[in-house]
Design a protein around this motif. Sequence first.
Motif, mmCIF file in Angstrom:
data_model
loop_
_atom_site.group_PDB
_atom_site.id
_atom_site.type_symbol
_atom_site.label_atom_id
_atom_site.label_comp_id
_atom_site.label_asym_id
_atom_site.label_seq_id
_atom_site.Cartn_x
_atom_site.Cartn_y
_atom_site.Cartn_z
ATOM 1 N N VAL A 331 79.272 32.668 23.946
ATOM 2 C CA VAL A 331 78.851 31.259 23.938
ATOM 3 C C VAL A 331 77.319 31.217 23.982
ATOM 4 C CG1 VAL A 331 78.959 29.047 25.152
ATOM 5 C CG2 VAL A 331 80.980 30.525 25.069
ATOM 6 N N VAL A 332 76.751 30.444 23.067
ATOM 7 C CA VAL A 332 75.295 30.348 22.964
ATOM 8 C C VAL A 332 74.778 29.242 23.881
ATOM 9 C CG1 VAL A 332 73.389 29.720 21.402
ATOM 10 C CG2 VAL A 332 75.231 31.254 20.613
ATOM 11 N N ILE A 333 73.742 29.554 24.645
ATOM 12 C CA ILE A 333 73.031 28.513 25.406
ATOM 13 C C ILE A 333 71.758 28.177 24.625
ATOM 14 C CG2 ILE A 333 72.091 27.817 27.632
ATOM 15 C CD1 ILE A 333 73.567 29.980 28.995
ATOM 16 N N ALA A 334 71.608 26.887 24.342
ATOM 17 C CA ALA A 334 70.469 26.447 23.527
ATOM 18 C C ALA A 334 69.553 25.534 24.343
ATOM 19 C CB ALA A 334 70.977 25.701 22.298
ATOM 20 N N SER A 335 68.365 25.330 23.837
ATOM 21 C CA SER A 335 67.431 24.368 24.418
ATOM 22 C C SER A 335 67.898 22.958 24.056
ATOM 23 C CB SER A 335 66.030 24.565 23.835
ATOM 24 O OG SER A 335 65.545 25.854 24.148
ATOM 25 N N GLY A 336 67.897 22.036 25.035
ATOM 26 C CA GLY A 336 68.290 20.655 24.767
ATOM 27 C C GLY A 336 67.478 20.091 23.608
ATOM 28 N N GLY A 337 68.154 19.431 22.662
ATOM 29 C CA GLY A 337 67.456 18.881 21.499
ATOM 30 C C GLY A 337 67.686 19.698 20.247
ATOM 31 N N TYR A 338 67.880 21.019 20.419
ATOM 32 C CA TYR A 338 68.173 21.887 19.281
ATOM 33 C C TYR A 338 69.425 21.393 18.568
ATOM 34 C CZ TYR A 338 69.800 26.000 16.750
ATOM 35 O OH TYR A 338 70.245 26.838 15.772
ATOM 36 N N PRO A 339 69.562 21.385 17.252
ATOM 37 C CA PRO A 339 68.680 21.969 16.248
ATOM 38 C C PRO A 339 67.534 21.052 15.823
ATOM 39 C CG PRO A 339 70.629 21.133 15.176
ATOM 40 C CD PRO A 339 70.800 20.856 16.640
ATOM 41 N N GLY A 340 67.343 19.955 16.531
ATOM 42 C CA GLY A 340 66.167 19.111 16.289
ATOM 43 C C GLY A 340 65.020 19.593 17.171
ATOM 44 N N LYS A 341 64.219 18.634 17.612
ATOM 45 C CA LYS A 341 63.029 18.965 18.407
ATOM 46 C C LYS A 341 63.430 19.383 19.836
ATOM 47 C CE LYS A 341 59.063 16.289 20.044
ATOM 48 N NZ LYS A 341 58.195 17.411 20.345
ATOM 49 N N TYR A 342 62.793 20.399 20.335
ATOM 50 C CA TYR A 342 63.060 20.857 21.704
ATOM 51 C C TYR A 342 61.785 21.450 22.296
ATOM 52 C CZ TYR A 342 63.276 25.279 19.215
ATOM 53 O OH TYR A 342 62.959 26.334 18.406
ATOM 54 N N PHE A 343 61.791 21.613 23.615
ATOM 55 C CA PHE A 343 60.630 22.202 24.298
ATOM 56 C C PHE A 343 60.949 23.631 24.736
ATOM 57 C CE2 PHE A 343 60.262 17.633 24.795
ATOM 58 C CZ PHE A 343 58.959 17.432 24.360
ATOM 59 N N THR A 344 59.924 24.436 24.940
ATOM 60 C CA THR A 344 60.115 25.820 25.396
ATOM 61 C C THR A 344 59.228 26.078 26.616
ATOM 62 O OG1 THR A 344 58.364 26.630 23.947
ATOM 63 C CG2 THR A 344 60.611 26.682 23.068
ATOM 64 N N GLY A 345 59.357 27.268 27.171
ATOM 65 C CA GLY A 345 58.513 27.660 28.304
ATOM 66 C C GLY A 345 59.170 27.409 29.649
ATOM 67 N N TYR A 346 60.459 27.026 29.654
ATOM 68 C CA TYR A 346 61.151 26.758 30.923
ATOM 69 C C TYR A 346 61.690 28.058 31.528
ATOM 70 C CZ TYR A 346 61.229 21.904 29.282
ATOM 71 O OH TYR A 346 60.895 20.667 28.824
ATOM 72 N N PRO A 347 61.494 28.267 32.835
ATOM 73 C CA PRO A 347 62.053 29.454 33.492
ATOM 74 C C PRO A 347 63.585 29.417 33.486
ATOM 75 C CG PRO A 347 60.485 28.309 34.934
ATOM 76 C CD PRO A 347 60.698 27.430 33.747
ATOM 77 N N ILE A 348 64.181 30.583 33.269
ATOM 78 C CA ILE A 348 65.647 30.709 33.256
ATOM 79 C C ILE A 348 66.075 31.372 34.558
ATOM 80 C CG2 ILE A 348 67.630 31.692 32.040
ATOM 81 C CD1 ILE A 348 65.790 31.897 29.544
ATOM 82 N N THR A 349 67.017 30.752 35.266
ATOM 83 C CA THR A 349 67.496 31.345 36.517
ATOM 84 C C THR A 349 68.979 31.695 36.392
ATOM 85 O OG1 THR A 349 68.059 29.178 37.414
ATOM 86 C CG2 THR A 349 65.862 30.045 37.949
ATOM 87 N N GLY A 350 69.425 32.563 37.279
ATOM 88 C CA GLY A 350 70.848 32.889 37.359
ATOM 89 C C GLY A 350 71.261 34.125 36.583
ATOM 90 N N LEU A 351 70.320 34.718 35.851
ATOM 91 C CA LEU A 351 70.690 35.865 35.017
ATOM 92 C C LEU A 351 71.160 37.063 35.835
ATOM 93 C CD1 LEU A 351 67.853 35.651 32.324
ATOM 94 C CD2 LEU A 351 70.297 35.254 31.962
ATOM 95 N N ASP A 352 70.709 37.138 37.100
ATOM 96 C CA ASP A 352 71.111 38.278 37.944
ATOM 97 C C ASP A 352 72.320 37.939 38.811
ATOM 98 O OD1 ASP A 352 69.037 39.838 36.958
ATOM 99 O OD2 ASP A 352 67.609 38.947 38.370
ATOM 100 N N ASP A 353 72.883 36.792 38.551
ATOM 101 C CA ASP A 353 73.927 36.265 39.429
ATOM 102 C C ASP A 353 75.286 36.236 38.714
ATOM 103 O OD1 ASP A 353 74.951 35.055 41.655
ATOM 104 O OD2 ASP A 353 74.432 33.025 40.985
ATOM 105 N N LEU A 354 75.480 37.169 37.766
ATOM 106 C CA LEU A 354 76.682 37.111 36.925
ATOM 107 C C LEU A 354 77.635 38.245 37.273
ATOM 108 C CD1 LEU A 354 74.802 36.481 33.569
ATOM 109 C CD2 LEU A 354 75.779 34.775 35.133
#
Length: 419
Positions: A331-354
């Motif tokens: 399952v792909v997690i995308a940036s809100g707004g994609y495939p249109g305009k979206y913002f980047t540079g947001y920290p991602i949390t939880g990757l070590d919690d799987l």
Amino acid sequence: MKILVVGSGAREHTITWKLAQSPKAYELYAAPGNAGMAKVAKLLDIKAEDNAGLLKAARDLKIDLTVIGSEGPLANGIVDYFEKNGMAVFGPTQKAAEIESSKVFSSELMVKHGIPSAGYAAFNDFSQASAYLQTQKPPIVLKADGLAAGKGVIIAETLEDAQESLKSMMQSGTFGSSGERVVIQEYLNGREMSYFVFTDGQNVAPTVPACDYKRIYDGDKGPNTGGMGSYTPPPFYNAVMGNIVMETIMRPTILALADEGRPYKGTLYGGLMISNNVPKVIEFNARLGDPETQVVLPRLKTDLVDIILAVLENRLDKINIEFDNNACVGVVIASGGYPGKYFTGYPITGLDDLDKDIIVFHAGTKTGTNGEVVTNGGRVLTVVAKGKDLAEARQKVYKNISRIKFKDCYYRKDIAEFK
Ligand code: AMP
Ligand code: GLY
């Protein structure tokens, strides 16, 4: 071996992850890569389209093998360029890759060699194309001839929409030079399936089939994307169908390309429509699929370096390629707004919690100034799990995916859900 992977998507992360499992892979590099690939490879800040920059780096680092992930560099002739300079590289040449980069070429090839595909007509001229459209019954499939990042296909429900789209392709230059020639294709009904093979140009080895989800919203609603999820194996697939695909489509296409003086080495991707158990080609791609690779390669038991070497040394018939019998869901997690305009540079949390058996393949990510992983694109991650069946794999993915968070993150809730 020192191996360089060219690309920065989740497909390329998956390829790098799989290569890293090989005892033959001594050092891995990725250009330009992403934060996930940085865990298994050294990143080189070189663009995937920069043939000269990549060759120089490969020479300086004494790279033994370069693996190309996406269609852009292939169409840009990176394989020809590396081969001319005596460097081992995995992927088709520019002329062979035209099976993806020119819809007109691939359509003509299939008709000439009797490969089952959608009927088509090709046009350079707007008024001829427009007159032809008037003779067609919707839905009408319009395709820009060249590469358009998966966005060059329009399925028009009415003649008016088809004329409008034709205008924007051929006259307004919506797809740039890709749209100067168009293919008007027969609409195929049925179930879609992606089927990849490895080939050395003569021998053709199957992988396992997969399905992807192209629309942004649940229920296949909304605009097309680069792909929002995938699974393998398709429930409607069986070994008999696999044989039909291999013997009526994949093998004849590789032989046809050899016959046309465009021998094809690498992976070939058949985008197929299956109706009444008969597969037909919608399109070919000159590379693995994204996000299908993220679920196909985790099932591969054979060393990927061994497969690639067998391809390069024209002895693919001498190697036994094995997949496990699990199901796999991504399952792909995308940036809100994609495939249109979206913002980047947001920290991602939880990757070590799987949970331990969850695999996360990165696409649009980079390492932030404090070593944290931040978003850097539209499609950000693919979260993958295997299971004894699709239901189990799906359950594992969705149990874990909500632990991963970044501002405005979005994913589909219905991947591998069968109602
Ligand atoms: P493509 O970029 O060629 O894979 O097309 C994008 C999507 O449009 C495909 O995955 C199909 O869902 C759909 N499509 C393309 N060509 C056809 C066709 N001839 N008939 C039906 N659907 C099509
Ligand atoms: N999954 C679609 C593609 O890779 O083109």
